[in-house]
Design a protein around this motif. Structure first.
Motif, PDB file in Angstrom:
ATOM      1  N   LYS A   1       0.847  -1.194   0.000  1.00 39.22           N
ATOM      2  CA  LYS A   1       0.000   0.000   0.000  1.00 39.22           C
ATOM      3  C   LYS A   1       0.878   1.238   0.000  1.00 39.22           C
TER       4      LYS A   1
ATOM      5  N   SER B   1      -9.753   0.593  13.048  1.00 41.31           N
ATOM      6  CA  SER B   1      -8.332   0.706  12.738  1.00 41.31           C
ATOM      7  C   SER B   1      -7.606  -0.487  13.369  1.00 41.31           C
TER       8      SER B   1
ATOM      9  N   LYS C   1       2.623   4.802  17.587  1.00 39.59           N
ATOM     10  CA  LYS C   1       1.700   5.936  17.467  1.00 39.59           C
ATOM     11  C   LYS C   1       1.438   6.441  18.879  1.00 39.59           C
TER      12      LYS C   1
HETATM   13  N1  FAQ Z   1      -3.625   5.291   2.643  1.00 39.52           N
HETATM   14  O1  FAQ Z   1      -5.089   0.072  11.116  1.00 39.52           O
HETATM   15  P1  FAQ Z   1      -4.953   1.321  10.320  1.00 39.52           P
HETATM   16  C1  FAQ Z   1       3.097  12.399   2.726  1.00 39.52           C
HETATM   17  C2  FAQ Z   1      -4.361   1.185   5.608  1.00 39.52           C
HETATM   18  S1  FAQ Z   1       3.437  10.928   3.532  1.00 39.52           S
HETATM   19  C3  FAQ Z   1      -3.467   3.986   2.338  1.00 39.52           C
HETATM   20  O2  FAQ Z   1      -5.525   2.563  10.886  1.00 39.52           O
HETATM   21  P2  FAQ Z   1      -2.298   2.302  10.775  1.00 39.52           P
HETATM   22  C4  FAQ Z   1       4.276  13.285   2.406  1.00 39.52           C
HETATM   23  C5  FAQ Z   1      -3.326   0.699   6.611  1.00 39.52           C
HETATM   24  O3  FAQ Z   1      -2.056   0.627   6.010  1.00 39.52           O
HETATM   25  C6  FAQ Z   1       1.842  10.122   3.658  1.00 39.52           C
HETATM   26  N2  FAQ Z   1      -3.690   2.989   3.232  1.00 39.52           N
HETATM   27  O4  FAQ Z   1      -3.407   1.551   9.931  1.00 39.52           O
HETATM   28  C7  FAQ Z   1       4.093  13.882   1.074  1.00 39.52           C
HETATM   29  C8  FAQ Z   1      -3.908  -0.620   7.012  1.00 39.52           C
HETATM   30  O5  FAQ Z   1      -3.624  -1.615   6.039  1.00 39.52           O
HETATM   31  P3  FAQ Z   1      -2.558  -2.832   6.324  1.00 39.52           P
HETATM   32  C9  FAQ Z   1       2.009   8.785   4.217  1.00 39.52           C
HETATM   33  C10 FAQ Z   1      -4.042   3.369   4.481  1.00 39.52           C
HETATM   34  O6  FAQ Z   1      -0.994   1.916  10.215  1.00 39.52           O
HETATM   35  C11 FAQ Z   1       3.293  14.998   0.891  1.00 39.52           C
HETATM   36  C12 FAQ Z   1      -5.412  -0.390   6.937  1.00 39.52           C
HETATM   37  O7  FAQ Z   1      -5.612   0.744   6.115  1.00 39.52           O
HETATM   38  N3  FAQ Z   1       2.252   8.862   5.636  1.00 39.52           N
HETATM   39  O8  FAQ Z   1       1.993  12.621   2.464  1.00 39.52           O
HETATM   40  C13 FAQ Z   1      -4.197   4.704   4.852  1.00 39.52           C
HETATM   41  O9  FAQ Z   1      -2.551   2.082  12.238  1.00 39.52           O
HETATM   42  C14 FAQ Z   1       3.137  15.554  -0.371  1.00 39.52           C
HETATM   43  C15 FAQ Z   1      -6.005  -0.151   8.300  1.00 39.52           C
HETATM   44  O10 FAQ Z   1      -5.563   1.118   8.848  1.00 39.52           O
HETATM   45  C16 FAQ Z   1       2.521   7.760   6.343  1.00 39.52           C
HETATM   46  O11 FAQ Z   1       2.584   6.676   5.825  1.00 39.52           O
HETATM   47  C17 FAQ Z   1      -3.965   5.688   3.883  1.00 39.52           C
HETATM   48  N4  FAQ Z   1      -4.114   6.993   4.130  1.00 39.52           N
HETATM   49  O12 FAQ Z   1      -2.591   3.858  10.512  1.00 39.52           O
HETATM   50  C18 FAQ Z   1       4.742  13.321  -0.025  1.00 39.52           C
HETATM   51  C19 FAQ Z   1       2.793   7.986   7.814  1.00 39.52           C
HETATM   52  N5  FAQ Z   1      -4.568   4.748   6.144  1.00 39.52           N
HETATM   53  O13 FAQ Z   1      -1.175  -2.237   6.328  1.00 39.52           O
HETATM   54  C20 FAQ Z   1       4.586  13.880  -1.300  1.00 39.52           C
HETATM   55  C21 FAQ Z   1       3.072   6.710   8.539  1.00 39.52           C
HETATM   56  C22 FAQ Z   1      -4.647   3.477   6.563  1.00 39.52           C
HETATM   57  O14 FAQ Z   1      -2.907  -3.392   7.682  1.00 39.52           O
HETATM   58  C23 FAQ Z   1       3.798  15.011  -1.470  1.00 39.52           C
HETATM   59  N6  FAQ Z   1       1.896   5.886   8.697  1.00 39.52           N
HETATM   60  N7  FAQ Z   1      -4.341   2.640   5.566  1.00 39.52           N
HETATM   61  O15 FAQ Z   1      -2.795  -3.767   5.187  1.00 39.52           O
HETATM   62  C24 FAQ Z   1       0.951   6.068   9.654  1.00 39.52           C
HETATM   63  O16 FAQ Z   1       1.018   6.988  10.453  1.00 39.52           O
HETATM   64  C25 FAQ Z   1      -0.147   5.050   9.732  1.00 39.52           C
HETATM   65  O17 FAQ Z   1       0.257   3.914   9.016  1.00 39.52           O
HETATM   66  C26 FAQ Z   1      -1.509   5.561   9.174  1.00 39.52           C
HETATM   67  C27 FAQ Z   1      -2.514   4.392   9.202  1.00 39.52           C
HETATM   68  C28 FAQ Z   1      -2.033   6.666  10.089  1.00 39.52           C
HETATM   69  C29 FAQ Z   1      -1.393   6.055   7.751  1.00 39.52           C
END
Ligand code: FAQ
Length: 344
Positions: free
Chosen positions: A132, A231, A243
């Motif tokens: 993802k 979540s 987190k």
């Molecule tokens: N998109 O149990 P949770 C940026 C998935 S960087 C896709 O709540 P978690 C910079 C999740 O993986 C943006 N999938 O998951 C920039 C899980 O699936 P899995 C990226 C998503 O991990 C700006 C399932 O749903 N930032 O933008 C998303 O506790 C401009 C269940 O969800 C990060 O990655 C989503 N939005 O919380 C670059 C920050 N949300 O893996 C260029 C680090 C959820 O079990 C231009 N990550 N899912 O199959 C995090 O903080 C966390 O992983 C969350 C999700 C908050 C994203």
């Protein structure tokens, strides 16, 4: 929010926690687990060579690699506007921003490598569509205003999330976040500057930026992940200090900060149910379309295929660079290329 379940190949939150306990106990690691959790409770960082439950390692690799992929794929929507930026100044700033995102991807792949993930595995997972990446990068950038709105809204959302992660329990991830957040702050400012300029511009410019807000508002709210009651990973991530705030808490923080700013610019938010709730001193939105989120993160949208085609082509085009670096490393290790040759 519709409250339905977000599909995940992983186990549910309570299952993940049970699994973590089970694994630790089965391996006779009760004491190690207690010590590990006590270190986290004291605010110590866990470092690569330290003992950690395998579920902690797995969660970090999952999250950090998804984050790295998001930064790399995240170059594409804005990158498409480098040649069409309205001035040389805007072009130079955008070029630097997109280059920063590539750097962020690098730091994050390195952080995941400290946990035993290999670059090849992670890239294979991305390019084969198994991995993802953030939902937000599966939407098209139709106008120049989209570049402004990505910088302003998307980078701001990323900053809130990543400022939390700068305090996470895993040292290499936390340290990568400190630098990334500093750079993201510049990214937000460049986006905000474009949005302010357009919002104060001609009627056509105002309409263009309003249209961009209308298209990016809901996907940005979805970036924070599914609602807390749906979540599956949050419980174990919070327990182990990865987190420290929940998806809904961060989303609400974003809404409360950005709504007054957009209103001050004379822009509207595409949500007829949006209202200020005096009791909680916060802005309440209407329901988020989680069905759309599910479709987007499963890659069932045209933009996903396009992004993967572009990434795959870039990866293939870069094969000669990887081969040259490999050949150089081999010659260096056999002494054919010496340090003194390198210097002259
Ligand atoms: N998109 O149990 P949770 C940026 C998935 S960087 C896709 O709540 P978690 C910079 C999740 O993986 C943006 N999938 O998951 C920039 C899980 O699936 P899995 C990226 C998503 O991990 C700006 C399932 O749903 N930032 O933008 C998303 O506790 C401009 C269940 O969800 C990060 O990655 C989503 N939005 O919380 C670059 C920050 N949300 O893996 C260029 C680090 C959820 O079990 C231009 N990550 N899912 O199959 C995090 O903080 C966390 O992983 C969350 C999700 C908050 C994203």
């Amino acid at each position: 929010m519709d409250g339905t379940t977000i599909d995940s190949p992983e186990t549910s939150a309570s299952d993940a926690e049970k699994l973590a306990h089970f694994e630790a106990r089965a391996a006779g690691d009760d004491e190690k687990l207690a010590y590990f959790e006590a270190r986290i409770a004291r605010g110590e960082k866990i470092e690569p060579g330290d003992w950690m439950p395998s579920e902690y390692r797995r969660q970090l690799i999952r999250m950090i690699s998804q984050h790295a992929h998001s930064e790399i794929v995240g170059q594409l929507p804005e990158g498409a506007w480098i040649t069409r930026a309205p001035s040389l100044r805007r072009k130079m700033i955008l070029l630097a921003k997109v280059q920063d995102e590539a750097g962020h991807g690098e730091y994050l792949y390195h952080a995941a490598e400290t946990l035993g993930a290999t670059r090849e595995e992670m890239l294979e997972a991305l390019l084969s569509g198994k991995a993802k990446y953030s939902n937000i990068f599966n939407y098209p950038t139709l106008t120049w205003a989209d570049v402004g709105v990505i910088g302003y809204l998307v980078d701001f959302a990323a900053i809130l999330n990543q400022t939390m992660l700068a305090h996470c329990s895993y040292g290499p991830y936390a340290r990568a976040m400190v630098r990334i957040c500093m750079e993201e702050n510049f990214h937000k400012k460049q986006g905000q500057d474009i949005v302010i300029t357009l919002a104060r511009g001609t009627l056509r410019q105002k309409a263009m930026v309003q249209d961009a807000i209308n298209r990016w508002w809901w996907p940005t709210l979805m970036m924070f992940g599914p609602p807390d009651n749906d979540s599956p990973n949050s419980a174990v991530l919070i327990r182990w200090g990865i987190k420290t705030r929940t998806n809904d808490e961060l989303r609400q923080d974003f809404i409360d900060k950005i709504v007054p700013e957009l209103h001050a610019l004379g822009l509207t938010i595409p949500d007829p149910k949006l209202h200020y709730d005096q009791a909680s001193s916060s802005w309440k939105t209407g329901p988020i379309q989680w069905d759309e989120f599910r479709q987007v993160i499963r890659g069932r949208v045209p933009c996903n295929q396009e992004r993967m085609q572009v990434r795959t082509r870039a990866h293939e085009d870069g094969a000669w660079v990887r081969e040259a670096m490999q050949a150089y490393a081999e010659r260096y290790s056999t002494g054919v290329v010496s340090t003194s040759n390198e210097e002259h």
